[in-house]
Design a protein around this motif. Structure first.
Motif, PDB file in Angstrom:
ATOM      1  N   GLU A 139      64.424  37.344 -35.625  1.00 36.32           N
ATOM      2  CA  GLU A 139      63.879  36.655 -36.790  1.00 36.32           C
ATOM      3  C   GLU A 139      63.442  35.235 -36.460  1.00 36.32           C
ATOM      4  O   GLU A 139      62.370  34.782 -36.893  1.00 36.32           O
ATOM      5  CB  GLU A 139      64.902  36.638 -37.922  1.00 36.32           C
ATOM      6  N   SER A 140      64.233  34.516 -35.696  1.00 37.45           N
ATOM      7  CA  SER A 140      63.862  33.135 -35.371  1.00 37.45           C
ATOM      8  C   SER A 140      62.593  33.093 -34.529  1.00 37.45           C
ATOM      9  O   SER A 140      61.727  32.234 -34.727  1.00 37.45           O
ATOM     10  CB  SER A 140      65.010  32.430 -34.641  1.00 37.45           C
ATOM     11  N   LEU A 141      62.454  34.039 -33.605  1.00 34.66           N
ATOM     12  CA  LEU A 141      61.254  34.079 -32.771  1.00 34.66           C
ATOM     13  C   LEU A 141      60.036  34.454 -33.613  1.00 34.66           C
ATOM     14  O   LEU A 141      58.956  33.867 -33.461  1.00 34.66           O
ATOM     15  CB  LEU A 141      61.435  35.075 -31.633  1.00 34.66           C
ATOM     16  N   MET A 142      60.199  35.418 -34.498  1.00 33.40           N
ATOM     17  CA  MET A 142      59.107  35.821 -35.374  1.00 33.40           C
ATOM     18  C   MET A 142      58.637  34.653 -36.228  1.00 33.40           C
ATOM     19  O   MET A 142      57.436  34.376 -36.329  1.00 33.40           O
ATOM     20  CB  MET A 142      59.561  36.990 -36.253  1.00 33.40           C
ATOM     21  N   LEU A 143      59.557  33.940 -36.838  1.00 26.77           N
ATOM     22  CA  LEU A 143      59.194  32.816 -37.699  1.00 26.77           C
ATOM     23  C   LEU A 143      58.525  31.701 -36.906  1.00 26.77           C
ATOM     24  O   LEU A 143      57.579  31.067 -37.387  1.00 26.77           O
ATOM     25  CB  LEU A 143      60.437  32.294 -38.422  1.00 26.77           C
ATOM     26  N   GLU A 144      58.999  31.463 -35.698  1.00 25.72           N
ATOM     27  CA  GLU A 144      58.368  30.465 -34.841  1.00 25.72           C
ATOM     28  C   GLU A 144      56.923  30.863 -34.522  1.00 25.72           C
ATOM     29  O   GLU A 144      56.006  30.040 -34.576  1.00 25.72           O
ATOM     30  CB  GLU A 144      59.147  30.311 -33.531  1.00 25.72           C
ATOM     31  N   GLY A 145      56.733  32.138 -34.188  1.00 24.76           N
ATOM     32  CA  GLY A 145      55.401  32.616 -33.859  1.00 24.76           C
ATOM     33  C   GLY A 145      54.438  32.495 -35.022  1.00 24.76           C
ATOM     34  O   GLY A 145      53.304  32.026 -34.864  1.00 24.76           O
ATOM     35  N   LEU A 146      54.875  32.896 -36.211  1.00 28.52           N
ATOM     36  CA  LEU A 146      54.006  32.808 -37.376  1.00 28.52           C
ATOM     37  C   LEU A 146      53.682  31.350 -37.721  1.00 28.52           C
ATOM     38  O   LEU A 146      52.555  31.030 -38.115  1.00 28.52           O
ATOM     39  CB  LEU A 146      54.651  33.497 -38.576  1.00 28.52           C
ATOM     40  N   GLU A 147      54.651  30.481 -37.548  1.00 27.88           N
ATOM     41  CA  GLU A 147      54.405  29.062 -37.823  1.00 27.88           C
ATOM     42  C   GLU A 147      53.351  28.502 -36.877  1.00 27.88           C
ATOM     43  O   GLU A 147      52.503  27.692 -37.283  1.00 27.88           O
ATOM     44  CB  GLU A 147      55.707  28.267 -37.696  1.00 27.88           C
TER      45      GLU A 147
END
Length: 252
Positions: A139-147
């Motif tokens: 989840e943290s990696l996904m959110l970083e990528g989308l940001e």
């Protein structure tokens, strides 16, 4: 690297402003020798933002232009920052979206000349991970990528991976949490988008049969959702346990 190239004093003023607004950018004021310097940037794959006449840009880059699938994105701005023109690699290279982003920060008008201005973008998320990867890593990696690419989770049309991850508990949980469909593809199917990968890992290939799980899965997912040519919106990023990429394709 984003290269901002200005040729006039007014352009230099705008270039300095853009350098503070555009991450990972560097300003070049009247670089010398001009043609050789700019062509070298282009060959290296750097994104180019020119503040000058479009004719100068086209005459300079003409000898090194190859194809829309390989060339880096190129934008042209007037020296007052009123208009932003995606000149090369609008769709495949991401210049259209990049131009839109630059226009927003400058409160400028985006001058779109490609057919994609009338199409709807579809975004897909591709992920790979170690077996039993904890949800927080995913989840943290996904959110970083989308940001990084200015997207919200609700703009994502689905989560995609390789078929050996079809039973990966926390990938399934992540998709459920964000109400995304979760789909996986065989290594053989993922090979169809291999030419579009930004990087290739021999280690990953020897392990699962493709050169990159996250990018391949995102690209194939976007292609199959739209029946159109996909592109990477976010090249693979990773943390110690997972990888993530975002692809985009356009549909009417």
């Amino acid at each position: 690297m984003i290269r901002i190239i200005a040729l006039t004093d007014a352009g230099q003023v705008l270039g300095k402003r853009l350098q503070t607004l555009v991450p990972n950018s560097e300003l070049h004021f009247k670089p010398k020798p001009f043609a050789e310097t700019v062509q070298d940037f282009f060959r290296e794959g750097d994104a180019l933002l020119f503040i000058c006449a479009t004719g100068i840009v086209m005459r300079t880059l003409a000898p090194v232009i190859e194809s829309k699938l390989q060339d880096p994105p190129v934008l042209v701005l007037d020296e007052l920052g009123r208009f932003v023109i995606p000149l090369l690699s609008g769709h495949e290279g991401g210049a259209n979206q990049w131009g839109s982003d630059v226009a927003k920060v400058l409160n400028a008008e985006l001058v779109m000349t490609t057919a994609n201005a009338y199409l709807n973008p579809v975004y897909t998320l591709g992920m790979g991970c170690e077996r039993n990867c904890p949800l927080e890593y995913l989840e943290s990696l996904m959110l970083e990528g989308l940001e990084r690419v200015g997207l919200a989770p609700e703009q994502i049309s689905g989560l995609y991976s390789i078929d050996i991850k079809a039973d990966e508990t926390h990938l399934i949980e992540l998709a459920k949490k964000y109400q995304w469909p979760f789909m996986t593809y065989s290594a053989e199917a993922l090979k169809a988008v291999e030419p579009l990968l930004s990087t290739r890992s021999d280690y990953v290939f020897n392990t699962v049969g493709v050169y990159g799980v996250a990018e391949s899965a995102a690209l194939l997912g976007a292609q199959r959702l739209t029946n159109a040519s996909p592109e990477l919106r976010l090249n693979k990023i990773k943390n110690p346990k997972a990888t993530c990429a975002v692809a985009r394709a356009y549909q009417i």
